[in-house]
Design a protein around this motif. Sequence first.
Motif, PDB file in Angstrom:
ATOM      1  N   PRO A 243       0.815  -1.233   0.000  1.00 25.85           N
ATOM      2  CA  PRO A 243       0.000   0.000   0.000  1.00 25.85           C
ATOM      3  C   PRO A 243       0.840   1.270   0.000  1.00 25.85           C
ATOM      4  O   PRO A 243       0.434   2.283  -0.592  1.00 25.85           O
ATOM      5  CB  PRO A 243      -0.814  -0.127   1.287  1.00 25.85           C
ATOM      6  CG  PRO A 243      -0.908  -1.598   1.535  1.00 25.85           C
ATOM      7  CD  PRO A 243       0.433  -2.140   1.094  1.00 25.85           C
ATOM      8  N   LEU A 244       1.994   1.240   0.627  1.00 29.02           N
ATOM      9  CA  LEU A 244       2.861   2.404   0.632  1.00 29.02           C
ATOM     10  C   LEU A 244       3.557   2.574  -0.714  1.00 29.02           C
ATOM     11  O   LEU A 244       3.751   3.697  -1.189  1.00 29.02           O
ATOM     12  CB  LEU A 244       3.891   2.285   1.752  1.00 29.02           C
ATOM     13  CG  LEU A 244       3.299   2.288   3.161  1.00 29.02           C
ATOM     14  CD1 LEU A 244       4.321   1.824   4.188  1.00 29.02           C
ATOM     15  CD2 LEU A 244       2.761   3.653   3.526  1.00 29.02           C
ATOM     16  N   ILE A 245       3.927   1.465  -1.333  1.00 29.59           N
ATOM     17  CA  ILE A 245       4.508   1.530  -2.673  1.00 29.59           C
ATOM     18  C   ILE A 245       3.486   2.100  -3.653  1.00 29.59           C
ATOM     19  O   ILE A 245       3.810   2.938  -4.501  1.00 29.59           O
ATOM     20  CB  ILE A 245       4.994   0.142  -3.111  1.00 29.59           C
ATOM     21  CG1 ILE A 245       6.133  -0.339  -2.214  1.00 29.59           C
ATOM     22  CG2 ILE A 245       5.449   0.155  -4.573  1.00 29.59           C
ATOM     23  CD1 ILE A 245       6.574  -1.765  -2.439  1.00 29.59           C
ATOM     24  N   ASP A 246       2.237   1.676  -3.494  1.00 29.62           N
ATOM     25  CA  ASP A 246       1.168   2.186  -4.362  1.00 29.62           C
ATOM     26  C   ASP A 246       0.954   3.683  -4.183  1.00 29.62           C
ATOM     27  O   ASP A 246       0.465   4.365  -5.103  1.00 29.62           O
ATOM     28  CB  ASP A 246      -0.133   1.444  -4.097  1.00 29.62           C
ATOM     29  CG  ASP A 246      -0.083  -0.022  -4.481  1.00 29.62           C
ATOM     30  OD1 ASP A 246       0.784  -0.383  -5.303  1.00 29.62           O
ATOM     31  OD2 ASP A 246      -0.913  -0.810  -3.961  1.00 29.62           O
ATOM     32  N   ALA A 247       1.283   4.209  -2.994  1.00 27.88           N
ATOM     33  CA  ALA A 247       1.070   5.629  -2.697  1.00 27.88           C
ATOM     34  C   ALA A 247       2.202   6.510  -3.213  1.00 27.88           C
ATOM     35  O   ALA A 247       2.096   7.745  -3.168  1.00 27.88           O
ATOM     36  CB  ALA A 247       0.905   5.826  -1.200  1.00 27.88           C
ATOM     37  N   LEU A 248       3.305   5.899  -3.672  1.00 30.01           N
ATOM     38  CA  LEU A 248       4.443   6.690  -4.145  1.00 30.01           C
ATOM     39  C   LEU A 248       4.062   7.587  -5.317  1.00 30.01           C
ATOM     40  O   LEU A 248       3.285   7.192  -6.189  1.00 30.01           O
ATOM     41  CB  LEU A 248       5.588   5.774  -4.564  1.00 30.01           C
ATOM     42  CG  LEU A 248       6.441   5.167  -3.445  1.00 30.01           C
ATOM     43  CD1 LEU A 248       7.357   4.094  -4.013  1.00 30.01           C
ATOM     44  CD2 LEU A 248       7.248   6.248  -2.751  1.00 30.01           C
ATOM     45  N   ARG A 249       4.622   8.771  -5.318  1.00 35.72           N
ATOM     46  CA  ARG A 249       4.371   9.729  -6.408  1.00 35.72           C
ATOM     47  C   ARG A 249       5.658  10.514  -6.676  1.00 35.72           C
ATOM     48  O   ARG A 249       6.493  10.673  -5.775  1.00 35.72           O
ATOM     49  CB  ARG A 249       3.249  10.695  -6.021  1.00 35.72           C
ATOM     50  CG  ARG A 249       3.617  11.606  -4.850  1.00 35.72           C
ATOM     51  CD  ARG A 249       2.422  12.296  -4.226  1.00 35.72           C
ATOM     52  NE  ARG A 249       2.848  13.259  -3.212  1.00 35.72           N
ATOM     53  CZ  ARG A 249       2.066  13.750  -2.258  1.00 35.72           C
ATOM     54  NH1 ARG A 249       0.791  13.354  -2.179  1.00 35.72           N
ATOM     55  NH2 ARG A 249       2.531  14.632  -1.383  1.00 35.72           N
ATOM     56  N   PRO A 250       5.838  10.981  -7.909  1.00 35.87           N
ATOM     57  CA  PRO A 250       7.000  11.839  -8.177  1.00 35.87           C
ATOM     58  C   PRO A 250       6.901  13.136  -7.384  1.00 35.87           C
ATOM     59  O   PRO A 250       5.819  13.513  -6.909  1.00 35.87           O
ATOM     60  CB  PRO A 250       6.899  12.107  -9.685  1.00 35.87           C
ATOM     61  CG  PRO A 250       5.965  11.059 -10.211  1.00 35.87           C
ATOM     62  CD  PRO A 250       5.036  10.727  -9.113  1.00 35.87           C
ATOM     63  N   ALA A 251       8.012  13.819  -7.238  1.00 34.50           N
ATOM     64  CA  ALA A 251       8.038  15.084  -6.491  1.00 34.50           C
ATOM     65  C   ALA A 251       6.931  16.010  -6.979  1.00 34.50           C
ATOM     66  O   ALA A 251       6.763  16.217  -8.190  1.00 34.50           O
ATOM     67  CB  ALA A 251       9.396  15.748  -6.653  1.00 34.50           C
ATOM     68  N   SER A 252       6.154  16.537  -6.018  1.00 34.40           N
ATOM     69  CA  SER A 252       5.033  17.411  -6.416  1.00 34.40           C
ATOM     70  C   SER A 252       5.455  18.861  -6.424  1.00 34.40           C
ATOM     71  O   SER A 252       6.486  19.232  -5.862  1.00 34.40           O
ATOM     72  CB  SER A 252       3.887  17.218  -5.399  1.00 34.40           C
ATOM     73  OG  SER A 252       4.302  17.548  -4.095  1.00 34.40           O
TER      74      SER A 252
END
Length: 252
Positions: A243-252
């Motif tokens: 679930p944490l891997i799924d939440a990863l996003r590029p720098a906003s």
Amino acid sequence: MELEDKEERVLAEVQDQFGLIRVLEIGEYRFLEFGAAIEQSCTFVADPCWLEYDYTRAMFMGALCHGHPETALFLGLGAGTLTQACLKFLPLDDVEVIELRPDVPRLAMEHLGLVDDERLTIRIGDALELLDSAESADLIFLDLYTDQGPGAGHLAWRFLENCQKQLNPGGWLIINQWATNDGKPLGAALLRGLYHRHYWECPVREGNVVLLVPADADQQLDITELARRAEALKVYLGYSLQPLIDALRPAS
């Protein structure tokens, strides 16, 4: 973790030059607090390597970005649960901790299950002053919090820059950063400029954003390989990091 009906016991209370430190026990958990009930860390008494909170799990997930880390530097110890999890589950040979307050490692060893591992070295002092004297590392964890919130290092350009420079080639800097009301990390504009938008963010339910910063601009995050490593450890950790891997996003 349901603690509402559990009795609270104070196991230790210390006043140092920076304020109050307390260790509390509630049911099967022990808590390290700074100041007026500002919780810093949580330890599951039966297993001090258990990571109860998502932000610590996200920081551990960040460690899995490296294929075979041998060295790690922790800036801030807390209860030591993340340090112990890394020592237990990663192929580390040498781990250094820089902790500001001398009573913190003592209390962690006396009450919070921190083990005096032969691979572990703890130095007392200000991370902003001692970073340059630390060995370079494959993994650097930045988690400098007081009873007022994140320490000065979390918004100090030169210090954050030097943290990245202290990484070995292929290394990762993992920062536990406060989130602002819009869900972005504290100091987002500074971080984007400093790291040239080349990092990843993992927002967690405690209200923080864990940042994964590579050693250089050519280094990429292999999400597929990260998920494979996390899946291989799931049976040993007792929980899934997916679930944490799924939440990863590029720098906003």
